[in-house]
Design an enzyme around this catalytic site. Structure first.
Site, PDB file in Angstrom:
ATOM      1  N   LYS A  16       0.857  -1.190   0.000  1.00 40.23           N
ATOM      2  CA  LYS A  16       0.000   0.000   0.000  1.00 40.23           C
ATOM      3  C   LYS A  16       0.893   1.239   0.000  1.00 40.23           C
ATOM      4  CE  LYS A  16      -3.907   1.745   2.831  1.00 40.23           C
ATOM      5  NZ  LYS A  16      -4.741   1.460   4.019  1.00 40.23           N
ATOM      6  N   SER A  23      -9.719   1.363   3.069  1.00 38.32           N
ATOM      7  CA  SER A  23      -8.913   2.200   2.206  1.00 38.32           C
ATOM      8  C   SER A  23      -7.850   1.443   1.409  1.00 38.32           C
ATOM      9  CB  SER A  23      -8.220   3.281   3.030  1.00 38.32           C
ATOM     10  OG  SER A  23      -7.301   2.698   3.938  1.00 38.32           O
ATOM     11  N   SER A  83      -9.604  -1.025   7.190  1.00 33.89           N
ATOM     12  CA  SER A  83      -9.057  -0.864   5.842  1.00 33.89           C
ATOM     13  C   SER A  83      -8.383  -2.075   5.223  1.00 33.89           C
ATOM     14  CB  SER A  83      -8.092   0.301   5.800  1.00 33.89           C
ATOM     15  OG  SER A  83      -8.828   1.478   5.672  1.00 33.89           O
TER      16      SER A  83
HETATM   17  N1  GLN Z   1     -12.924   3.551   6.609  1.00 34.40           N
HETATM   18  C1  GLN Z   1     -12.342   3.939   7.858  1.00 34.40           C
HETATM   19  C2  GLN Z   1     -12.026   5.416   7.821  1.00 34.40           C
HETATM   20  O1  GLN Z   1     -12.290   6.038   6.860  1.00 34.40           O
HETATM   21  C3  GLN Z   1     -11.144   3.123   8.164  1.00 34.40           C
HETATM   22  C4  GLN Z   1      -9.950   3.509   7.396  1.00 34.40           C
HETATM   23  C5  GLN Z   1      -8.743   2.693   7.728  1.00 34.40           C
HETATM   24  O2  GLN Z   1      -8.824   1.642   8.384  1.00 34.40           O
HETATM   25  N2  GLN Z   1      -7.604   3.193   7.346  1.00 34.40           N
HETATM   26  O3  GLN Z   1     -11.528   5.952   8.741  1.00 34.40           O
END
Ligand code: GLN
Length: 471
Positions: A78, A153, A177
């Protein structure tokens, strides 16, 4: 079967038996990326030359009989992991041309294990989001249906694994994520216990819940990668100095007599009936294999979302303070007449809408007069959630839930940020409590993958993977 379609386990055996080389395996992955990345946009940077050089070295190591399970295995990371010499953008304009001077600890460990880094994957800018639509470099598409999001994400990583661009990918999980995009793309995604693996060199989002973890094709592969990246790190004092178990051995154990909790709060309104059916079928099959199913209650689940969406912006507003136009990446110095103007112009131009929204929310919630009402209150809720899990784990060994309330949605369907935040409803509470949790595929609805989440006690990734492998 084409080489890029292999699992880590299969490829590792093939390499050791001399059926093919790491250079051939790496070339197969690079060819697939070149063929399909134009439509998927899962990969932001490809480091072909470096990858082929690493593959060649791996082949030498294999011939010398000094190979481990990850030697010669190509992967993607990532783009919020720092990689020495290869740009790291966090999918933000503010870091568009940033090249880190060192590797994240996890990247370093994989390098030492002989894994081959192919490039960097797309994400929601700074990992804020659940669809990869917040990337400054365009969204990633779901390989199962190009009109749908891959989740987020770590959407680029999950899509890349599902499309066989690589044998595994690294994601990061702050509130879901790794698990969320794994559910949407039909991959396995493990969020380890907070502190199991080092956060050093991963661009910080919410330091109190961020964790690195693998996205793979099988549970067994998740165990291999997790074992390689785990352990105490001098550079991250939140990593625990506890032994890393033999996950492979634990995964193979049977599940007779194991107690699996089903929290009814996770199966209430809002969940798609077909998704619920698939998860219930998975529970039924675990029961048939000898597990004991126990109804449990986690009544504060409904407060995890509001608590997370206070705590997270607070930490983000602090962590993103370092992008000031002076230390890293984009700088509008030439356009500015004062120091304040450097900050304002750089941050105004460099950050996308969601990052700005979170900076503003967090700054507000932390400011004098509001701190007690928001941040402190959210932290108290977090403590209750932690205690609630602790008492549930006196009764059961693991907890099973859906990973997401629905299958992958269409682009633009969750334009309202509050609606997007609801995507994380099932993944947030284990993050707030620092617990290990995995998403594993449990069937399809309308030809789209469905994910089932298994949550375990701290440092019991092995148990979580053991159950997941039986689904
Ligand atoms: N979707 C969650 C957020 O927007 C988690 C994101 C993540 O785990 N990086 O904060």
């Amino acid at each position: 079967m084409r080489l890029n379609e292999l699992t880590i386990k299969q490829a590792s055996q093939g390499l050791k038996q001399g059926e093919f080389t790491s250079v051939e395996l790496t070339r197969a992955c690079l060819a697939e990326i070149k063929k399909r990345n134009g439509e998927l946009n899962a990969v932001l940077t490809i480091c072909e030359e470096e990858a082929l050089a690493e593959a060649k070295q791996a082949d030498e190591r294999i011939s010398a009989g000094a190979a481990g399970e990850l030697t010669g295995i190509p992967y993607l990371a990532k783009d919020n992991y720092l990689t020495r010499g290869v740009r790291t953008t966090a999918a933000s304009k503010i870091l568009e041309n940033y090249i880190a001077p060192f590797d994240a600890t996890v990247i370093k460990k994989l390098r030492e294990a002989g894994a081959v880094l192919l490039g960097k994957t797309n994400l929601d800018e700074f990992a804020h989001g659940s669809s990869t639509e917040n990337s400054a470099f365009g969204p990633t598409k779901n390989p199962h249906d190009l009109t749908r999001v891959p989740g987020g994400s770590s959407g680029g990583s999950a899509a890349a694994v599902a499309a066989n661009f690589c044998l595994f990918a690294l994601g990061s999980d702050t509130g879901g994520s790794i698990r969320h995009p794994s559910a949407f793309c039909g991959t396995v995604g493990l969020k380890p216990t907070y502190g199991r693996a080092s956060r050093f060199g991963i661009i910080a989002m919410t330091s109190s819940t961020d964790v690195p973890g693998p996205i793979t094709k099988t549970v067994e592969d998740a165990g291999i990668v997790q074992a390689a990246i785990s352990g105490h790190d001098q550079n991250d004092f939140t990593t625990a100095d506890v032994p890393v178990p033999d996950y492979d051995k634990e995964i193979k154990n049977n599940i007779k007599g194991i107690k699996i909790g089903v929290p009814h709060e996770f199966f209430l309104k809002g969940i798609d009936k077909e998704v619920e059916k698939k998860v219930r079928e998975a529970i039924e099959s675990l029961k048939k294999q000898g597990a004991e199913i126990v109804d449990i209650s986690l009544p504060h689940t409904k407060y995890a979302l509001p608590a997370y969406y206070i705590i997270t912006p607070c930490e983000i507003s602090t962590n993103l303070g370092r992008f000031d136009g002076i230390r890293y990446g984009l700088s509008e110095q030439a356009e500015a007449k004062s120091l304040a103007e450097i900050y304002i112009k750089t941050r105004g131009k460099g950050f996308g809408a969601e990052a700005k929204r979170r900076i503003m929310l967090g700054t507000y919630a932390l400011s004098a007069g509001y701190y007690d009402a928001y941040y402190l209150q959210a932290q108290k809720v977090r403590t209750i959630i932690i205690e609630e899990f602790a008492s549930a784990f006196k009764e059961v060994d693991v907890i099973i839930t859906p990973t997401t309330p629905d299958i992958a949605f269409k682009f633009g369907a969750n334009k309202d940020p509050l609606k997007m935040y609801l995507e994380d409803i099932f993944t947030l509470s284990p993050s707030l409590a620092g617990l290990p949790a995995i998403s594993v595929p449990c069937g399809t609805v309308d030809k789209m993958p469905v994910g089932c989440q298994i949550i375990g006690r701290k440092f019991e990734e092995g148990t979580v993977m053991k159950i997941a492998s039986k689904i």
